[in-house]
Design an enzyme around this catalytic site. Sequence first.
Site, PDB file in Angstrom:
ATOM      1  N   CYS A   1      28.573  89.312 -12.618  1.00  0.00           N
ATOM      2  CA  CYS A   1      28.895  90.318 -11.614  1.00  0.00           C
ATOM      3  C   CYS A   1      27.708  90.611 -10.713  1.00  0.00           C
ATOM      4  O   CYS A   1      26.583  90.226 -10.979  1.00  0.00           O
ATOM      5  CB  CYS A   1      29.305  91.637 -12.282  1.00  0.00           C
ATOM      6  SG  CYS A   1      30.697  91.543 -13.389  1.00  0.00           S
TER       7      CYS A   1
ATOM      8  N   GLY B   1      29.858  86.595  -7.950  1.00  0.00           N
ATOM      9  CA  GLY B   1      31.221  86.739  -8.445  1.00  0.00           C
ATOM     10  C   GLY B   1      32.224  86.603  -7.337  1.00  0.00           C
ATOM     11  O   GLY B   1      32.074  87.222  -6.280  1.00  0.00           O
TER      12      GLY B   1
ATOM     13  N   ASN C   1      27.204  95.000 -14.521  1.00  0.00           N
ATOM     14  CA  ASN C   1      26.819  93.592 -14.572  1.00  0.00           C
ATOM     15  C   ASN C   1      26.160  93.349 -15.911  1.00  0.00           C
ATOM     16  O   ASN C   1      25.178  94.001 -16.257  1.00  0.00           O
ATOM     17  CB  ASN C   1      25.849  93.260 -13.432  1.00  0.00           C
ATOM     18  CG  ASN C   1      25.293  91.849 -13.547  1.00  0.00           C
ATOM     19  OD1 ASN C   1      25.948  90.958 -14.066  1.00  0.00           O
ATOM     20  ND2 ASN C   1      24.081  91.654 -13.065  1.00  0.00           N
ATOM     21  N   GLY C   2      26.700  92.422 -16.686  1.00  0.00           N
ATOM     22  CA  GLY C   2      26.128  92.110 -17.987  1.00  0.00           C
ATOM     23  C   GLY C   2      27.210  91.953 -19.029  1.00  0.00           C
ATOM     24  O   GLY C   2      28.375  91.715 -18.716  1.00  0.00           O
TER      25      GLY C   2
ATOM     26  N   TYR D   1      18.696  79.733 -10.984  1.00  0.00           N
ATOM     27  CA  TYR D   1      20.006  79.395 -10.421  1.00  0.00           C
ATOM     28  C   TYR D   1      20.755  80.548  -9.773  1.00  0.00           C
ATOM     29  O   TYR D   1      21.293  80.418  -8.683  1.00  0.00           O
ATOM     30  CB  TYR D   1      20.870  78.779 -11.525  1.00  0.00           C
ATOM     31  CG  TYR D   1      22.300  78.480 -11.118  1.00  0.00           C
ATOM     32  CD1 TYR D   1      22.577  77.583 -10.088  1.00  0.00           C
ATOM     33  CD2 TYR D   1      23.360  79.086 -11.767  1.00  0.00           C
ATOM     34  CE1 TYR D   1      23.892  77.308  -9.721  1.00  0.00           C
ATOM     35  CE2 TYR D   1      24.682  78.806 -11.405  1.00  0.00           C
ATOM     36  CZ  TYR D   1      24.935  77.923 -10.371  1.00  0.00           C
ATOM     37  OH  TYR D   1      26.220  77.653 -10.009  1.00  0.00           O
TER      38      TYR D   1
END
Length: 472
Positions: free
Chosen positions: A14, A40, A114-115, A254
């Site tokens: 996310c 996302g 996020n996570g 990345y």
Amino acid sequence: MLDELMGDSLHEECGVFGVYHHEQATKLTYYGIHSLQHRGQESAGIAVSDGKDVRYHRGMGLVTEAFSDHQLDDLPGETAIGHVRYTTAGGSQFQNAQPLVFRYHQGTICLAHNGNITNANQLRQRLEGEGSIFQTTSDTEVVAHLIARSQAKSLEDAVEEALRQVEGAFALLILTKEKLIAALDSHGLRPLSIGRLNGSWVVASETCAFEVIGATYEREVEPGEMVIWDGSGMQSRQFHSEPERRLCTFEYIYFARPDSDLNQANVHLVRKRLGQRLYEEAPVEADVVTGVPDSSISAAIGYAERSGIPYELGLIKNRYVGRTFIQPSQELRARGVRMKLSAVRQVVEGKRVVMIDDSIVRGTTSGRIVRLLREAGAKEVHVRISSPPVAYPCFYGIDTSTREELIAARLSVEEIRQFIGADSLTFLSEEGMLDVIRSVSPAGNGGHCLACFNGDYPTDLGAAPRHPYDEV
């Protein structure tokens, strides 16, 4: 690394973005989450407060698909949070789109996360046993229920009490009618930065979102820190007694955009120096260097600069392949590399080519790209990877396979080389990778999570599912 079309890459979970006290909060949040779209592409959402009411809109697909001008106009307010989501297997449902919005006895609360919470299953079972009714399969909802059930007198105390119970990785934004709260797990596994825009505050997964809206970077949210914005201004409190930064190294390799800074280290410069270090560790005689677009371009430039071998665009990405092909049939998957990527024959024909990529997950995509270069006339293909071998799954918000599916967990480097059909193959060393990241950051950049490389997980995984993304 070729993206999700080939089903052989890592996916970030996310991206989150928030604004406090700005008359254009909704549109700023739209631009913010649009700049985080790479984190996302399954769903997007915005929740906004005008001080009296909280309104929200969520939709499936890209940010531009989820929102229209009319829908943005229907979200007035000065404080907002937004979210873009990459959902995991079985979780691509509208009900899991964020921000999640809940109404309880203290009012309305919105969460963007996020996570991955590694003890979500256990917490959910306990909460259901105590009478909680869950509306989604998202682990984020666990946090909402913990907050709602707290007997604390203030929202801040309730959030702190909840966060002390969760384990794993989280960069979390919470919106109420009057407050914006940002919180980061005790290891800082996911990135979260604070910025200023005139007299307003912004917070985002990546600093590239600040550039889009004209905000200036202030600082990182610290591991184990909760930051609160309300009528009293900005306050900070530490909810974890022993924070220890272990930022995910794949953010540099990345996930993050090249124009973002992580802990004051520019992502493009990190990747470029990873490529330089890669040549120092694995030189080869060749005629041309090329990178697998897009995340490997910076490393390829670095490798070319240090080696003196010319850098060329030997591989071109088709950016207009429809989203229909994100999860193609096996037949389409087998030929999909040609739809997404093409080799430039005039660049590689008769040449000894160094192909730079950021990682190898299952190995199938790397093998197809090597064959693509050979079919375009490359005389030799030497593969260089700007990270160590990925041999362990991630449980902190990145969609990786089970260990059995990771090629580096099953095969030696030589066996991987044979599998992908390269003339030579070398991965960057763990030591080399860390030396580069630390050298670029003026702050030394703290600690990093290396679990996907060496299995050293920074948290107790407890009863985390065998596959990190079996939805609860």
